[in-house]
Design a protein around this motif. Structure first.
Motif, PDB file in Angstrom:
ATOM      1  N   ASP A   1       0.821  -1.204   0.000  1.00  7.84           N
ATOM      2  CA  ASP A   1       0.000   0.000   0.000  1.00  7.84           C
ATOM      3  C   ASP A   1       0.859   1.261   0.000  1.00  7.84           C
ATOM      4  O   ASP A   1       0.620   2.201  -0.745  1.00  7.84           O
ATOM      5  N   ALA A   2       1.856   1.239   0.898  1.00  9.49           N
ATOM      6  CA  ALA A   2       2.711   2.414   1.021  1.00  9.49           C
ATOM      7  C   ALA A   2       3.432   2.692  -0.295  1.00  9.49           C
ATOM      8  O   ALA A   2       3.512   3.828  -0.749  1.00  9.49           O
TER       9      ALA A   2
ATOM     10  N   LEU B   1     -16.115   6.115 -10.799  1.00 11.76           N
ATOM     11  CA  LEU B   1     -16.061   6.141  -9.340  1.00 11.76           C
ATOM     12  C   LEU B   1     -15.897   4.766  -8.701  1.00 11.76           C
ATOM     13  O   LEU B   1     -15.052   4.589  -7.820  1.00 11.76           O
ATOM     14  N   PRO B   2     -16.654   3.764  -9.124  1.00  8.02           N
ATOM     15  CA  PRO B   2     -16.442   2.440  -8.517  1.00  8.02           C
ATOM     16  C   PRO B   2     -15.017   1.939  -8.724  1.00  8.02           C
ATOM     17  O   PRO B   2     -14.432   1.310  -7.825  1.00  8.02           O
ATOM     18  N   ASP B   3     -14.459   2.222  -9.897  1.00  4.64           N
ATOM     19  CA  ASP B   3     -13.090   1.782 -10.145  1.00  4.64           C
ATOM     20  C   ASP B   3     -12.118   2.544  -9.277  1.00  4.64           C
ATOM     21  O   ASP B   3     -11.160   1.983  -8.746  1.00  4.64           O
ATOM     22  N   ILE B   4     -12.365   3.843  -9.108  1.00  4.64           N
ATOM     23  CA  ILE B   4     -11.506   4.639  -8.241  1.00  4.64           C
ATOM     24  C   ILE B   4     -11.546   4.076  -6.833  1.00  4.64           C
ATOM     25  O   ILE B   4     -10.517   3.954  -6.154  1.00  4.64           O
ATOM     26  N   GLU B   5     -12.738   3.729  -6.400  1.00  3.81           N
ATOM     27  CA  GLU B   5     -12.833   3.197  -5.044  1.00  3.81           C
ATOM     28  C   GLU B   5     -12.171   1.841  -4.923  1.00  3.81           C
ATOM     29  O   GLU B   5     -11.617   1.505  -3.878  1.00  3.81           O
TER      30      GLU B   5
ATOM     31  N   LYS C   1      -6.648   3.286   3.548  1.00  3.25           N
ATOM     32  CA  LYS C   1      -6.884   4.475   4.355  1.00  3.25           C
ATOM     33  C   LYS C   1      -6.077   5.659   3.831  1.00  3.25           C
ATOM     34  O   LYS C   1      -6.543   6.789   3.792  1.00  3.25           O
ATOM     35  N   SER C   2      -4.832   5.364   3.426  1.00  3.33           N
ATOM     36  CA  SER C   2      -3.966   6.474   3.035  1.00  3.33           C
ATOM     37  C   SER C   2      -4.396   7.130   1.730  1.00  3.33           C
ATOM     38  O   SER C   2      -3.922   8.189   1.374  1.00  3.33           O
ATOM     39  N   SER C   3      -5.312   6.493   1.031  1.00  9.02           N
ATOM     40  CA  SER C   3      -5.746   7.101  -0.216  1.00  9.02           C
ATOM     41  C   SER C   3      -7.114   7.752  -0.079  1.00  9.02           C
ATOM     42  O   SER C   3      -7.760   8.069  -1.062  1.00  9.02           O
TER      43      SER C   3
ATOM     44  N   VAL D   1     -11.963  11.089  -1.779  1.00  4.24           N
ATOM     45  CA  VAL D   1     -12.755  12.246  -1.375  1.00  4.24           C
ATOM     46  C   VAL D   1     -12.730  13.317  -2.463  1.00  4.24           C
ATOM     47  O   VAL D   1     -13.764  13.899  -2.807  1.00  4.24           O
ATOM     48  N   GLN D   2     -11.566  13.554  -3.023  1.00  2.00           N
ATOM     49  CA  GLN D   2     -11.474  14.572  -4.066  1.00  2.00           C
ATOM     50  C   GLN D   2     -12.345  14.213  -5.260  1.00  2.00           C
ATOM     51  O   GLN D   2     -13.046  15.068  -5.802  1.00  2.00           O
ATOM     52  N   ALA D   3     -12.294  12.953  -5.659  1.00  4.26           N
ATOM     53  CA  ALA D   3     -13.108  12.539  -6.804  1.00  4.26           C
ATOM     54  C   ALA D   3     -14.597  12.773  -6.528  1.00  4.26           C
ATOM     55  O   ALA D   3     -15.330  13.294  -7.373  1.00  4.26           O
TER      56      ALA D   3
END
Lengths: 627, 392
Positions: A274-275, A319-323, A329-331, A336-338
């Motif tokens: 993730d990092a 949006l679903p793909d972005i999610e 958590k770090s993203s 939120v911006q999207a």
């Protein structure tokens, strides 16, 4: 295997490992700097890794043996220090190798194969191209103060509704051999406590790979100020490009990077991959969305509606793909911006619609359209709402409140009112569309008052409302939303206007052909006043000529409507004239110069009516009646 | 925000009907009071900003926590300002002189401020990067006793850290190249030198020709205090808000590495003496400006307190690792000193770790607020400007 108490037992293994490590110390030898282990030879690489493992084992042995000793053994401390140094040298080397492998296999994504036109949206709405507004004759300078109507053609190749299902497609960014090597190296670095270095190197190399991919995809770095300054046309093509690029970025590029991180750091836990992933893509993702954000906050104006809806739909789709891709958590900030951008775009769309309505109401041009034909405003508005009905799917969800209308009893002359009771069960979007038509008519009514000739005013209304009706009928979605009830109302209105026109023009003309006033009581033989009759004929001729001359230049663009109106005129005019002629011609013919009074035959009039509403002036001389 | 809220909250206040004029008379008094109150609050808040215990040196002024206070200051003032402007008695005032000129200028400055916010956010990513490098140093030097291996590791990380801070600043300012040589061995970059951007810390998300200094300079254009009668109406708070916005952006850019900051100290704020908060802002501006000039000469990274500390400690520790390399083991006092410095560095990292993310989020909030106010003002202008040609 038993752990040795001290190093001596295993010294051979350790020593040879140490030798290998030191041999490849790039601070020490030129040769070590020039060559890369993992490029040279599979065997070399394996040997090196084994050596590192050996050293690591020794380190843990030393720690155990040191801590198990009662007091600090100076030798042990020395040993530990030596081992640490060796480790550091190994780690530095591995870091370089790691970086090198990454660099070798980090090139921009092959983007050509990714823009697959067939894979773009499944449902393509039927965009009708906006009609070019071309009725403004260029030589007519009186129209320069009219609005400039330059609606863009919508390109149907880039369909507006992106309802395709989520299609994340990860590609292999690197050959599996490289991934194995990277995995092997990462494992050693992390188990030696050099995780941070590993992440740093990974991030910096992959970031520049993403940068090159971005460049290839045509993703620009524009400031918000830049976006505000650009012409909307230029922005439209940027938006199109962005939509295509964003899909590739989210669904392919970022997703693949994520997979790569997962693969390389497979054995060491999800926090680490993730990092690394965030280290790599956070900046580029923000850059990507900054453009959409800049668009979402630009000044609102009507022509922007459709591209903003396109952008909204694309983002909604993504949006679903972005999610899915940015699920840690770090993203948070990216997700939120999207979401924020999406809601701003929705708000912008709503705001633009409101503004459009106000603008239609306020459109101030006073110069009457010559010939009473269709006003450019009418065309523009009807084209616009036809297009809106194409975007119905999205707008129905976005537009949730009724239009702000005038109140029926306010007595305010500057806004029309709309009674909502009779429009029960309609969606807010439909109400808005109806409202727009109401407002358009209100404006047109105002404009019609600038015609000096009342007949022309009526004709103008008739033309324009008829056009509205035709446009509504021509679009099934629009018709469905407007509803047949209101359509009937509109139809009634233009028929009413036609009737008013006829009354305004022809009543007085036909008045000349009436019976009353021509008969003189008294003498038995000739009951008709010849002078009065002559006056009648003269007046009729003059009036008709005037009407003919004038109204030939008027225009009814719609063929059928034109025909219908002419027929309607003829139906009243011709029989009246024929009967008048029939009854009274003998009286004129028996006098002097009958040709001055009976200028036209019935056929002449029939022919003349055909000139009406053609939009062309005709010669002054009607064909005299042939003899 | 759903459309209904939008309409109810704002359109409801602005009358669309020309013939309805909200009574003004009784409210004029109220308006004057509001303006005075605003001015008073601004000075009070400013004074709070400046107040620090006497024993804290100036350097601590541009720390992460101070910047967060600064942004809070901005948000408070902005909220009050918007209240005055929007809930004013006569909504059409914003289209009359002098506001008909001042408001569009304010909106233009707002857009510029948005770009500054984005650039600063980008810059904070660089700071985060330094933090991560520093953390490597800390973890290397944490182990006791410090051996050769750890020292080498620390040195490597320190070298990256110092170069990054320098490179970023070179990118940032056109300052002449420092004499400091890159005292690292050319590891990792083979003779083919495939990665020219190797030492750039963070990929730059800012447009190529964008300059933070020029942007702020442009924001000060036409920033002129209202004269005479103008000063009694809304022109005054508009001016105040403008100055606050520009100042906050300027301070952010001074603290955090942003692209192209050459000439930042040359930017002046016209703040006439009669405005009661003028002294504070002038004082602050001078202090920061001086520090900036010093910095430009030295060629160091931004004025952020934590970054300054990091740089200072980095240099010290660099010397330490150098001498370790050449003199071998170091024990006793020197080792203790080094440990102390490493601990300080750890503390700085911790403050960054705690504070950077909230700072970024705050900047984002500032961004949103500016956007919101701008949108509402644009709408108000459109509503009121009925006689102007529509946008069709």
């Amino acid at each position: 295997m038993e752990l040795p108490e001290n190093l001596n037992k295993d010294s051979n293994g350790y020593e040879s490992a140490e030798k290998i490590i030191l041999r490849w110390d790039s601070t020490a030898s030129e040769d070590a700097r020039e060559r890369m282990i993992f490029e040279t030879d599979r065997q070399e690489a394996d040997l090196y890794l084994q050596a590192v493992d050996e050293i690591q084992r020794s380190l843990s042995n030393v720690s155990i043996s040191t801590s198990s000793n009662a007091g600090k053994n100076a030798n042990a401390v020395d040993d530990q220090s030596k081992v640490n140094t060796t480790i550091q040298i190994a780690m530095a080397r591995l870091e370089d190798e790691f970086r090198n492998i990454l660099i070798t296999h980090s090139s921009a994504l092959e983007t050509d194969s990714l823009f697959d036109p067939s894979s773009s949206s499944i449902s393509t709405p039927s965009h009708h191209e906006l009609e070019e507004d071309d009725t403004l004759s260029n030589d007519d300078s009186s129209h320069h103060d009219l609005l400039q109507l330059q609606l863009q053609h919508c390109e149907s190749s880039d369909s507006s509704t992106y309802r395709s299902t989520s299609s994340i497609r990860e590609v292999d960014l690197m050959p599996s051999e490289a991934i194995c090597d990277l995995q092997a190296i990462a494992m050693r670095m992390i188990s030696s406590g050099y995780l941070r270095e590993c992440i740093q190197v990974y991030g910096s190399v992959r970031k520049s790979a993403i940068d090159s991919s971005f460049r290839k995809l045509g993703i620009e770095k524009l400031s918000i100020g830049d976006v505000q300054r650009l012409e909307w046309e230029a922005l439209e093509s940027k938006i199109r490009r962005w939509i295509r690029a964003a899909k590739v970025c989210v669904r392919i590029l970022f997703a693949s990077e994520k997979k790569l991180c997962e693969q390389i750091f497979e054995c060491v836990g999800t926090d680490i991959d993730d990092a690394c992933f965030m280290e790599t893509v956070k900046g580029p993702a923000i850059q990507l969305f900054n453009f959409a954000e800049a668009i979402s906050i630009s000044r609102r104006s009507p022509e922007k509606l459709f591209k903003i809806l396109d952008l909204h739909d694309a983002l909604m789709d993504l949006l679903p793909d972005i999610e899915a891709v940015f699920d840690s958590k770090s993203s948070d900030s990216i997700r939120v911006q999207a979401a924020e951008i999406l809601s701003r775009l929705a708000e912008a769309a709503r705001g633009i619609l409101s503004e459009f309505e106000s603008a239609v109401l306020r459109e101030p041009s006073r110069v009457p359209v010559p010939g009473g034909t269709i006003h450019p405003l009418t065309r523009y508005v009807m084209n616009y709402i036809s297009l809106i009905s194409d975007y119905k799917q999205t707008l129905i969800e976005l537009v949730i409140s009724k239009p702000s209308t005038g109140s029926r009893y306010s007595g305010d002359q500057t806004t029309p009112d709309m009674e909502f009771a009779e429009l029960e069960g309609k969606t807010p979007l439909a109400l808005h569309l109806i409202w727009i038509i109401v407002v358009l008519q209100f404006n047109l009514d105002g404009k019609s008052k600038h015609y000096r000739d009342a007949s022309l005013a009526h004709l103008f209304i008739m033309n324009n409302v008829h056009y509205i009706v035709q446009k509504v009928k021509g679009s099934p979605e629009l018709r469905e939303m407007i509803g047949d009830d209101y359509l009937r109302k509109l139809t009634g209105k233009f028929r009413q206007a036609a009737t008013s026109y006829q009354r305004a023009t022809w009543v007085s003309v036909l008045y000349c052909l009436r019976d009353e006033g021509l008969h003189v009581s008294g003498s038995f033989s000739s009951g008709v006043s010849k002078s009065a009759l002559r006056e009648r004929f003269k007046t009729f001729n003059a009036m008709f000529e005037e009407v003919h001359r004038t109204q030939a230049t008027w225009l009814i663009p719609d063929t059928q409507l034109r025909e219908e109106l002419r027929i309607s005129i003829s139906e009243k005019l011709i029989p009246a004239y024929r009967s008048f002629l029939g009854r009274f011609r003998s009286h004129i013919e028996s006098g002097r110069h009958p040709e001055n009074y009976i200028k036209y035959s019935v056929e002449d009039l029939e022919m003349a009516v055909l000139d009406f509403f053609e939009g062309y002036p005709v010669s002054q001389h009607l064909r005299r009646r042939s003899q | 925000m759903p459309a209904t809220d939008y309409q109810a909250s704002f359109l409801g206040r602005i009358s669309i009907r020309r013939n309805q004029v909200i009574a003004m008379d009784g409210n004029h008094e109220q308006e004057l009071q509001d303006l005075e109150l605003f001015s008073k609050h601004v000075s009070e808040r400013f004074a709070e900003l400046l107040s620090s215990p006497d024993d804290v040196p100036f350097d601590a002024l541009l720390s992460i926590s101070w910047l967060r206070k600064l942004l809070d200051f901005f948000l408070c003032c902005e909220a009050e300002f918007k209240g005055i402007l929007m809930m004013g008695n006569d909504p059409s005032q914003i289209s009359k002189p002098p506001l008909d000129r001042l408001i569009p200028e304010f909106l233009d400055r707002s857009v510029k401020a948005l770009d500054v916010c984005n650039a600063v956010t980008n810059g904070l990513e660089s700071v985060r990067h330094y933090q991560k490098l520093a953390e490597i140093v800390v973890s290397a030097l944490e182990q006791k006793p410090i051996g050769d291996g750890q020292s080498r590791r620390a040195k490597k990380a320190l070298t990256s850290l110092m170069s990054a801070m320098n490179v970023d600043d070179k990118e940032c300012s056109a300052a002449k190249a420092t004499e400091r040589s890159w005292s690292f061995s050319r590891r990792g970059v083979s003779s083919k030198d495939r990665v020219p951007e190797h030492f750039r810390s963070v990929s730059n998300q800012v447009a190529k020709n964008w300059s933070a200094a020029k942007q702020i300079q442009a924001m000060t254009n036409n920033l002129v205090p209202p004269r005479g009668a103008e000063g009694s109406g809304l022109a005054s708070p508009v001016y105040t808000m403008n100055v606050i916005m520009v100042f906050v952006m300027w301070a952010l850019v001074a603290a955090i590495p942003c692209q192209e900051r050459n000439g930042l100290s040359a930017i002046h704020f016209p703040a006439p003496k009669q405005l009661n908060w003028a002294q504070s802002i002038i004082g602050l501006h001078e202090k920061i400006g001086e520090e900036w000039k010093k910095k430009e000469k030295k060629g160091t990274a931004g004025l952020l307190d934590e970054m300054q500390k990091m740089e200072k400690l980095g240099n010290i520790l660099m010397d330490f690792t150098d001498s370790f390399q050449f003199h071998g083991d170091i024990t006793g006092q020197k080792a203790e000193e080094a440990a102390a410095h490493a601990a300080e560095l750890a503390e700085t990292c911790r403050r960054m770790e705690e504070g950077l993310l909230p700072l970024q989020m705050q900047i984002r909030e500032v961004f949103h607020r500016i956007v919101k106010t701008r949108t509402e003002l644009l709408n108000a202008l459109d509503q009121v400007g009925k006689s102007s040609p529509p946008l069709l």
